[in-house]
Design an enzyme around this catalytic site. Structure first.
Site, PDB file in Angstrom:
ATOM      1  N   THR A  77      -5.559   7.515   7.578  1.00 26.31           N
ATOM      2  CA  THR A  77      -5.577   6.504   7.112  1.00 26.31           C
ATOM      3  C   THR A  77      -6.568   6.163   6.478  1.00 26.31           C
ATOM      4  OG1 THR A  77      -4.429   4.371   6.701  1.00 26.31           O
ATOM      5  CG2 THR A  77      -5.008   4.739   8.966  1.00 26.31           C
ATOM      6  N   GLY A  78      -6.946   5.533   5.282  1.00 26.74           N
ATOM      7  CA  GLY A  78      -8.304   4.990   5.018  1.00 26.74           C
ATOM      8  C   GLY A  78      -8.933   5.554   3.927  1.00 26.74           C
ATOM      9  N   THR A 115       2.002   6.889   0.411  1.00 25.84           N
ATOM     10  CA  THR A 115       0.851   5.959   0.083  1.00 25.84           C
ATOM     11  C   THR A 115       1.037   5.738  -1.425  1.00 25.84           C
ATOM     12  OG1 THR A 115      -1.293   5.011   0.330  1.00 25.84           O
ATOM     13  CG2 THR A 115      -0.914   7.497  -0.334  1.00 25.84           C
ATOM     14  N   ARG A 143      -6.559   9.405  -9.988  1.00 23.76           N
ATOM     15  CA  ARG A 143      -7.097   9.989  -8.579  1.00 23.76           C
ATOM     16  C   ARG A 143      -5.943  10.137  -7.733  1.00 23.76           C
ATOM     17  NH1 ARG A 143      -6.658   7.618  -3.286  1.00 23.76           N
ATOM     18  NH2 ARG A 143      -8.772   7.707  -2.369  1.00 23.76           N
ATOM     19  N   VAL A 144      -6.195  11.177  -6.925  1.00 17.49           N
ATOM     20  CA  VAL A 144      -5.552  11.533  -5.621  1.00 17.49           C
ATOM     21  C   VAL A 144      -6.213  11.468  -4.365  1.00 17.49           C
ATOM     22  CG1 VAL A 144      -4.167  13.526  -4.613  1.00 17.49           C
ATOM     23  CG2 VAL A 144      -3.961  13.033  -7.159  1.00 17.49           C
ATOM     24  N   GLY A 145      -5.648  10.643  -3.500  1.00 15.00           N
ATOM     25  CA  GLY A 145      -6.308  10.470  -2.411  1.00 15.00           C
ATOM     26  C   GLY A 145      -6.018  12.066  -1.166  1.00 15.00           C
ATOM     27  N   ASP A 146      -6.236  11.517   0.036  1.00 13.37           N
ATOM     28  CA  ASP A 146      -6.042  12.465   0.940  1.00 13.37           C
ATOM     29  C   ASP A 146      -4.617  12.599   1.475  1.00 13.37           C
ATOM     30  OD1 ASP A 146      -6.296   9.953   1.974  1.00 13.37           O
ATOM     31  OD2 ASP A 146      -6.211  10.618   4.295  1.00 13.37           O
ATOM     32  N   THR A 176      -1.649   3.135   4.589  1.00  7.66           N
ATOM     33  CA  THR A 176      -0.830   4.036   4.270  1.00  7.66           C
ATOM     34  C   THR A 176      -0.137   4.371   5.457  1.00  7.66           C
ATOM     35  OG1 THR A 176      -2.467   5.570   2.908  1.00  7.66           O
ATOM     36  CG2 THR A 176      -1.111   6.826   4.322  1.00  7.66           C
ATOM     37  N   GLY A 232      -9.642   7.962   1.331  1.00  6.47           N
ATOM     38  CA  GLY A 232      -9.279   9.516   1.344  1.00  6.47           C
ATOM     39  C   GLY A 232     -10.290  10.463   0.967  1.00  6.47           C
ATOM     40  N   SER A 273       0.988  -1.130   0.080  1.00  7.18           N
ATOM     41  CA  SER A 273       0.172   0.020  -0.080  1.00  7.18           C
ATOM     42  C   SER A 273       0.937   1.260  -0.037  1.00  7.18           C
ATOM     43  CB  SER A 273      -0.893  -0.122   1.009  1.00  7.18           C
ATOM     44  OG  SER A 273      -0.009  -0.545   2.366  1.00  7.18           O
TER      45      SER A 273
HETATM   46  C1  SD4 Z   1      -6.003   7.009  -0.051  1.00  5.75           C
HETATM   47  N1  SD4 Z   1      -5.669   7.380   2.305  1.00  5.75           N
HETATM   48  O1  SD4 Z   1      -5.372   7.237  -0.823  1.00  5.75           O
HETATM   49  C2  SD4 Z   1      -5.483   6.656   1.245  1.00  5.75           C
HETATM   50  C3  SD4 Z   1      -5.602   5.269   1.378  1.00  5.75           C
HETATM   51  C4  SD4 Z   1      -4.821   4.450   2.215  1.00  5.75           C
HETATM   52  O2  SD4 Z   1      -3.243   2.909   1.797  1.00  5.75           O
HETATM   53  O3  SD4 Z   1      -4.933   4.688   3.426  1.00  5.75           O
HETATM   54  N2  SD4 Z   1      -4.147   3.619   1.561  1.00  5.75           N
HETATM   55  O4  SD4 Z   1      -7.122   7.410  -0.110  1.00  5.75           O
END
Ligand code: SD4
Length: 337
Positions: free
Chosen positions: A242-243, A209, A219-222, A191, A245, A89
């Site tokens: 984490t989680g 991450t 796509r871009v996460g948090d 993450t 995003g 991850s």
């Molecule tokens: C995301 N928060 O890209 C991240 C996901 C995550 O390991 O925790 N990934 O949304």
């Protein structure tokens, strides 16, 4: 203008000036009032999300004890997870997007609120180190995609294939059904976020991450977004997420956790309040079926906590008193999915 009126005008301006000085001090005053100072401050302390946080903590701790500054210790620490192909991850070996591309997000923040971030970066094993270069060498906070790659290459980073055979096989298996419904605690997790309270009592943090597995290309996460995946205020505390995003971005998650600590909440109460807010905001949302978000937080006293929507989240802590170990986080709901 009479001498007296000039005096009054000057005094009023002076008061406004002092007022702003006082208001810039008020965060410290608030902290002093709200965080019991009788408690001895534990430092240094390093906390990181998930089990692979143990190896990351160990490296960061070693560096801190050698006198390395906190930001470099973070880059070295989370760099262990980035380089590990078994951490699926983060960095090398991370699960790819739905087109089979490993795209990475990372950010870093120091005690002076300097930030660096990269998003949608491909082909570079250590995005956190590139984020640090963005912080140190550019007038910007965030570089993305091609531009981030170009900058990394200019800085001497090597381009390499990050898709391992194992991750490629997982992707090919996913393609058979091509259904996007992240598996809680597996596909939208792990993450690595690290928060450090250093020997001098200053805070810094980093987050890196490969993002949600099977995400759309681009796509871009948090995780690279300051305020969402990571935030700190050196007068108050630090938090990271984490989680899922999307849920963390919608709620400015980490910034909110820090803000609640500023208002006097403990790290535990702050994480819990924001997790509950996220849960409530998603009650009727399509993402609820796979909603998992976890926060870690630490305050200036070295008190720390973790809290998540669903069970299964834990974090690694390293301090002088108890060494490097795992702490489990409490969860809002009891079911894991
Ligand atoms: C995301 N928060 O890209 C991240 C996901 C995550 O390991 O925790 N990934 O949304």
């Amino acid at each position: 203008m009479s001498g007296r009126r000039k005096f009054i005008k000057k005094t009023t301006l002076g008061t406004i000036g002092l007022g702003s000085v006082f208001s810039s001090l008020s965060a410290t005053e608030y902290r002093l009032k709200n965080i019991p100072q009788s408690k001895p401050v534990k430092k240094p302390v390093v906390i990181s999300t998930w089990k692979h946080g143990l190896a990351a903590n160990a490296e960061a701790w070693k560096q801190l004890k050698q006198g390395t500054r906190a930001l470099d210790a973070i880059v070295a620490g989370v760099g262990v997870s980035e380089a590990d192909p078994n951490v699926r991850s983060v960095g090398y070996g991370g699960l790819p997007d739905r087109e089979g591309k490993v795209t990475l997000d990372a950010c870093i923040m120091d005690k002076n609120s300097n930030c660096g971030s990269v998003s949608f970066l491909q082909g570079i094993k250590h995005p956190i180190a590139v984020a640090q270069k963005v912080l140190e060498k550019t007038p910007h906070v965030m570089l993305t995609g091609e531009g981030a790659l170009q900058f990394a290459l200019e800085q001497g980073f090597k381009e390499e294939n990050l898709l391992t055979e194992k991750s490629k096989q997982s992707w090919e298996k996913w393609l058979e059904k091509s259904k996007y419904r992240p598996v809680i605690n597996i596909e939208n997790h792990d993450t690595i976020s690290m928060l450090v309270l250093d020997e001098e009592g200053n805070l810094s943090g980093g987050c890196t991450t490969s993002g949600a597995a099977w995400k759309m290309h681009g796509r871009v996460g948090d995780s690279p977004i300051i305020g969402a995946g990571l935030f700190l205020d050196n007068e108050v505390g630090a938090a990271a997420a984490t989680g899922l995003g999307e849920a963390v971005i919608r709620t400015a998650g980490s910034a909110m956790v820090v803000e609640l600590m500023r208002q006097g909440k403990s790290p535990f109460e702050a994480c819990k309040t924001i997790v509950e807010r996220i849960y409530n905001k998603h009650k009727n949302h399509k993402d609820m079926a796979y909603l998992q978000v976890g926060f870690i937080a630490i305050n200036k006293n070295g008190e720390h906590a973790g809290y998540s929507v669903r069970p299964g989240f834990n974090y690694a802590v390293c301090d002088d008193e108890q060494g490097n170990r795992m702490e489990s986080a409490q969860a809002k709901v009891k079911k894991s999915n």
